[in-house]
Motif scaffolding. Structure first.
Motif, PDB file in Angstrom:
ATOM      1  N   HIS A 217      12.087   2.589  -2.759  1.00 48.99           N
ATOM      2  CA  HIS A 217      12.320   1.870  -1.237  1.00 48.99           C
ATOM      3  C   HIS A 217      13.546   3.107  -1.120  1.00 48.99           C
ATOM      4  CE1 HIS A 217      10.868  -2.084  -3.374  1.00 48.99           C
ATOM      5  NE2 HIS A 217      10.530  -1.871  -1.609  1.00 48.99           N
ATOM      6  N   GLY A 218      12.610   4.290  -1.457  1.00 48.24           N
ATOM      7  CA  GLY A 218      13.695   4.881  -0.462  1.00 48.24           C
ATOM      8  C   GLY A 218      13.099   5.755   0.903  1.00 48.24           C
ATOM      9  N   SER A 219      13.759   6.743   1.546  1.00 49.57           N
ATOM     10  CA  SER A 219      13.738   6.881   3.084  1.00 49.57           C
ATOM     11  C   SER A 219      11.883   7.430   3.091  1.00 49.57           C
ATOM     12  CB  SER A 219      14.477   7.761   3.109  1.00 49.57           C
ATOM     13  OG  SER A 219      14.466   9.424   2.970  1.00 49.57           O
ATOM     14  N   ARG A 220      11.771   8.146   2.579  1.00 47.27           N
ATOM     15  CA  ARG A 220       9.883   8.679   2.657  1.00 47.27           C
ATOM     16  C   ARG A 220       9.193   7.402   2.866  1.00 47.27           C
ATOM     17  NH1 ARG A 220       8.023  13.639  -1.088  1.00 47.27           N
ATOM     18  NH2 ARG A 220       8.626  12.005  -2.741  1.00 47.27           N
ATOM     19  N   PHE A 221       9.451   6.130   1.677  1.00 46.53           N
ATOM     20  CA  PHE A 221       8.686   5.208   1.418  1.00 46.53           C
ATOM     21  C   PHE A 221       9.154   4.183   2.577  1.00 46.53           C
ATOM     22  CE2 PHE A 221       9.388   0.092   0.900  1.00 46.53           C
ATOM     23  CZ  PHE A 221       7.323   0.132   0.829  1.00 46.53           C
ATOM     24  N   TRP A 222      10.065   3.625   3.209  1.00 49.76           N
ATOM     25  CA  TRP A 222      10.085   3.277   4.419  1.00 49.76           C
ATOM     26  C   TRP A 222       9.207   4.019   5.774  1.00 49.76           C
ATOM     27  CZ3 TRP A 222      10.665  -1.347   4.288  1.00 49.76           C
ATOM     28  CH2 TRP A 222      11.173  -2.457   3.746  1.00 49.76           C
ATOM     29  N   ALA A 223       9.351   5.322   5.643  1.00 46.98           N
ATOM     30  CA  ALA A 223       8.867   6.335   6.944  1.00 46.98           C
ATOM     31  C   ALA A 223       7.192   5.723   7.040  1.00 46.98           C
ATOM     32  CB  ALA A 223       9.303   7.333   6.490  1.00 46.98           C
ATOM     33  N   LEU A 224       7.059   5.757   5.948  1.00 46.12           N
ATOM     34  CA  LEU A 224       5.261   5.734   5.824  1.00 46.12           C
ATOM     35  C   LEU A 224       4.984   4.298   6.067  1.00 46.12           C
ATOM     36  CD1 LEU A 224       2.704   6.150   4.878  1.00 46.12           C
ATOM     37  CD2 LEU A 224       2.791   6.105   2.645  1.00 46.12           C
ATOM     38  N   VAL A 225       5.686   3.149   5.593  1.00 44.84           N
ATOM     39  CA  VAL A 225       5.665   1.583   5.948  1.00 44.84           C
ATOM     40  C   VAL A 225       5.515   1.676   7.533  1.00 44.84           C
ATOM     41  CG1 VAL A 225       6.900  -0.368   6.331  1.00 44.84           C
ATOM     42  CG2 VAL A 225       6.691   0.612   4.271  1.00 44.84           C
ATOM     43  N   ASP A 226       6.561   2.444   8.280  1.00 41.33           N
ATOM     44  CA  ASP A 226       6.117   2.961   9.495  1.00 41.33           C
ATOM     45  C   ASP A 226       5.137   3.613  10.079  1.00 41.33           C
ATOM     46  OD1 ASP A 226       9.338   0.892   9.573  1.00 41.33           O
ATOM     47  OD2 ASP A 226       9.943   2.858  10.019  1.00 41.33           O
TER      48      ASP A 226
ATOM     49  N   VAL B 232       0.644  -1.213  -0.357  1.00 43.45           N
ATOM     50  CA  VAL B 232       0.003  -0.116   0.093  1.00 43.45           C
ATOM     51  C   VAL B 232       1.154   1.307   0.051  1.00 43.45           C
ATOM     52  CG1 VAL B 232      -1.918   1.112   1.382  1.00 43.45           C
ATOM     53  CG2 VAL B 232      -1.986  -1.257   1.196  1.00 43.45           C
ATOM     54  N   ALA B 233       2.111   1.413   0.943  1.00 40.04           N
ATOM     55  CA  ALA B 233       2.964   2.261   0.396  1.00 40.04           C
ATOM     56  C   ALA B 233       3.209   3.256  -0.428  1.00 40.04           C
ATOM     57  CB  ALA B 233       4.058   2.070   1.677  1.00 40.04           C
ATOM     58  N   HIS B 234       3.422   1.533  -1.616  1.00 40.64           N
ATOM     59  CA  HIS B 234       3.744   2.350  -2.626  1.00 40.64           C
ATOM     60  C   HIS B 234       2.971   2.583  -3.809  1.00 40.64           C
ATOM     61  CE1 HIS B 234       7.638   0.272  -2.707  1.00 40.64           C
ATOM     62  NE2 HIS B 234       7.371  -1.396  -2.391  1.00 40.64           N
ATOM     63  N   LEU B 235       1.207   2.663  -3.173  1.00 39.69           N
ATOM     64  CA  LEU B 235       0.865   3.675  -4.398  1.00 39.69           C
ATOM     65  C   LEU B 235       1.057   5.251  -3.762  1.00 39.69           C
ATOM     66  CD1 LEU B 235      -2.640   1.856  -2.663  1.00 39.69           C
ATOM     67  CD2 LEU B 235      -1.719   1.847  -4.864  1.00 39.69           C
ATOM     68  N   ARG B 236       1.529   4.897  -2.521  1.00 38.57           N
ATOM     69  CA  ARG B 236       2.444   6.631  -2.675  1.00 38.57           C
ATOM     70  C   ARG B 236       3.709   6.831  -2.777  1.00 38.57           C
ATOM     71  NH1 ARG B 236      -0.035   9.802   1.117  1.00 38.57           N
ATOM     72  NH2 ARG B 236      -2.062   9.468   0.344  1.00 38.57           N
TER      73      ARG B 236
END
Length: 233
Positions: free
Chosen positions: A200-209, A192-196
């Motif tokens: 796999h950058g820092s903003r992606f992992w922050a959203l996963v968290d 779901v985070a990949h929808l945004r």
């Protein structure tokens, strides 16, 4: 990419099942282990010969032998087998005189009909459960972001637990139905985070968290137990 059935070949370290794949994206000949079939996969670039693949196999025969020997035992869907659902063992109970396909009673998977149908019916049941369970996780995560999922599918993949297409469609391995709920929660959050963020950058992992508290423990669980899931069925 070619998708031929595995073939049994003689290598310096003994016999091994080998699958051949040709990929337009590959830049070099490579080897990987496919736990589903207990086989080594040789990927060839467009102009590479089978001989180049055989040379790599021979050079790495010891590695291939060690990796195949380390795979968990295969677990076929047969009467009496213990199959995990959300990491809880469920025993397959064949009921030849019953009707209704396959269903769950307590911690048992009941399967009607002839013995020849047991594997397919358990497989079909688990795919339905996987789509339902992962769909629930995805719906909650998407609602938090105000995102829409174009489509959700479950497949039998060997290299990815989930994926997100550019059109917003999400796909998951049906085998996640056997993983703990926290692992399903993490994989759903990841896709779901990949929808945004289609990276796999820092903003992606922050959203996963933000979407799940289970990221690190789930990644560790998949690293340790993922091959076992791929050996089921």
């Amino acid at each position: 990419m070619d998708d031929a059935p595995p073939e049994l070949l003689d290598l310096p370290s003994g016999q091994a099942l080998v699958s051949w794949r040709r990929s337009s994206r590959a830049r070099r000949v490579s080897l990987r282990i496919d736990p589903r079939f207990g086989a080594v996969v040789v990927t060839l670039p467009p102009r590479a010969s089978r001989g180049a693949g055989m040379a790599l196999l021979v050079d790495h025969a010891g590695w291939v032998s060690d990796r195949l020997a380390a795979l968990p035992d295969a677990l076929p869907f047969v009467d009496g087998a213990l199959v995990p659902i959300r990491d809880i063992p469920h025993r397959i109970v064949h009921r030849p005189g019953a009707r209704g396909g396959a269903w769950i009673e307590g911690q048992e998977i009941h399967v009607a009909g002839e013995a020849a149908f047991v594997s397919r019916r358990v497989h079909d049941l688990l795919r339905v459960l996987a789509r339902r369970q992962l769909g629930e996780h995805v719906a909650r995560k998407a609602a938090l972001l105000g995102c829409e999922v174009a489509r959700l599918t479950v497949r039998d993949t060997s290299s990815r637990w989930g994926s997100c297409a550019p059109n917003g469609g999400l796909s998951f391995s049906w085998r996640l139905v056997m993983a703990p709920d926290a692992v399903q929660d993490y994989v759903a959050a990841h896709e779901v985070a990949h929808l945004r963020h289609m990276n796999h950058g820092s903003r992606f992992w922050a959203l996963v968290d933000r979407l799940t508290p289970n990221a690190e423990t789930a990644k560790d669980w998949l690293h340790e137990h993922g091959a076992r899931l791929l050996r089921v069925g």
